[in-house]
Write a protein that holds these residues in place. Structure first.
Motif, short mmCIF file in Angstrom:
data_model
loop_
_atom_site.label_atom_id
_atom_site.label_comp_id
_atom_site.label_asym_id
_atom_site.label_seq_id
_atom_site.Cartn_x
_atom_site.Cartn_y
_atom_site.Cartn_z
N LEU A 72 -17.12 20.74 -5.10
CA LEU A 72 -18.14 21.73 -5.43
C LEU A 72 -19.29 21.07 -6.17
CD1 LEU A 72 -15.63 24.26 -6.97
CD2 LEU A 72 -16.72 24.54 -4.77
N THR A 73 -20.46 21.58 -5.98
CA THR A 73 -21.61 21.06 -6.71
C THR A 73 -22.54 22.21 -7.08
OG1 THR A 73 -23.40 19.44 -6.63
CG2 THR A 73 -22.94 20.59 -4.60
N GLN A 74 -23.27 21.98 -8.14
CA GLN A 74 -24.25 22.99 -8.53
C GLN A 74 -25.43 22.33 -9.22
OE1 GLN A 74 -23.77 25.90 -11.89
NE2 GLN A 74 -23.85 27.35 -10.20
N TYR A 225 -15.69 30.29 -8.93
CA TYR A 225 -16.74 29.30 -8.62
C TYR A 225 -17.76 29.89 -7.64
CZ TYR A 225 -14.63 25.39 -11.11
OH TYR A 225 -14.16 24.57 -12.10
N TYR A 230 -21.68 28.11 -7.04
CA TYR A 230 -21.48 26.70 -6.69
C TYR A 230 -21.62 26.55 -5.17
CZ TYR A 230 -19.63 24.96 -11.17
OH TYR A 230 -19.48 24.57 -12.47
#
Lengths: 245, 65
Positions: A72-74, A225, A230
């Motif tokens: 996951l990335t944000q 999430y 995300y």
């Protein structure tokens, strides 16, 4: 394929462990796999999603799918600090760095079997919740001892309700591990998801991106999430095999 | 609670054990709705004690006294 002799898992799990990471250019090769994993009792193979050729081969070789890891990335500028649920869990919240041995080990005592229940160790019938707990405690302790990560506590109204750790590299904050304690009220689990962003803001860190991994087995956390916007970037299927030597 | 859990019906037997929507996210949404609706602040211990319909009624009533 990338082969890692996971020497640390002997202390964690009591098994000689190897991890195989399948890379994009790899082709299924049962002989090479058998060679690389010879002598190990616990074999972990990580396969990028979509590699059905590997899924078939691993099933034939008596591996079983234990989890799907989600990367996951944000971009932190997309995080909504004013979200009503985020505001709710961050009320009277402190995120102290557990730097001293005293603070760290006092917090670590609250990490008990039942805090982590959806990881590949906790869910594997060959292991137990105690094994999973020991593994995470050892990971926290290792990071604390060699300062390879920042360990923080989640403190609500002065009471420690959870802990986590992250590593800052450039302008990326890698969330390595986090969770609320087993006796923490349901709902405060959102802290695990947004502790990084709240820590960055509280400490005015030059972070642009937060990255982490979760297990798809933990559907409730995946929902949290998703709620916090995300981006679900990559999926890795994790196969395991137990060998009696 | 019916609105939070998006369920067509809800009675006093509703609990975390029999309502699939009453998960971690559901609990947090319920807390925020209760705080807004009844103008109260719920403490972590009270949030932890809210496991069924009767718990919610009892805790909200105690906060309003």
């Amino acid at each position: 394929m990338k082969v890692t002799n996971c020497t640390w898992e002997l202390a964690n799990l009591g098994r000689r462990t190897v991890e195989i990471l399948i890379e994009p250019t790899d082709a299924p090769d049962p002989t090479a796999l058998a060679q690389a994993t010879k002598g190990y009792e616990y074999i972990v193979v990580k396969v990028p999603a979509g590699r059905v050729d590997y899924n078939i081969m691993l099933a034939k070789e008596q591996y079983f799918l234990i989890e799907t890891q989600i990367s996951l990335t944000q971009n932190i500028s997309n995080f909504d600090f004013d979200d009503r649920l985020v505001r709710c869990v961050s009320r009277n919240l402190e995120l102290p760095i557990l730097e001293s041995d005293h603070d760290f080990y006092a917090a670590l005592e609250h990490v008990t079997p039942g805090m982590f229940v959806a990881d590949r160790i906790a869910l594997d019938p060959h292991f137990s919740l105690e094994d999973s707990c020991r593994r995470y405690k050892n990971w926290f302790t290792s990071a604390h001892n060699d300062r390879s990560a920042t360990v923080i506590g989640y403190k609500v109204n002065g009471t420690l309700v959870g802990m986590g750790m992250h590593r800052l590299v450039g302008d990326v904050l890698y969330g390595l591990l986090g969770g609320t304690f087993a006796d923490t009220p349901m709902g405060l689990g959102l802290l695990t998801v947004c502790a990084g962003q709240l820590f960055v803001r509280a400490n005015n860190l030059p972070v642009k991106t937060i990255e982490t991994n979760i297990s798809a087995n933990n559907t409730q956390v995946a929902e949290l999430y998703s709620y916090c916007h995300y981006t679900f970037r990559a999926y890795t299927q994790v196969y395991v095999k137990h060998v009696t030597i | 609670m019916q609105r939070v859990f998006e369920t067509p019906s809800l009675d006093a037997s509703c609990s975390q054990n029999n309502c699939p929507q009453w998960d971690s996210m559901g609990q947090l949404n319920l807390v925020v709705e209760l705080e807004t609706e009844f103008d109260i602040n719920l403490e972590p211990e009270e949030i932890g004690d809210m496991r069924c319909f009767d718990d919610v009624v009892r805790i909200v009533k105690s906060k309003q006294q």
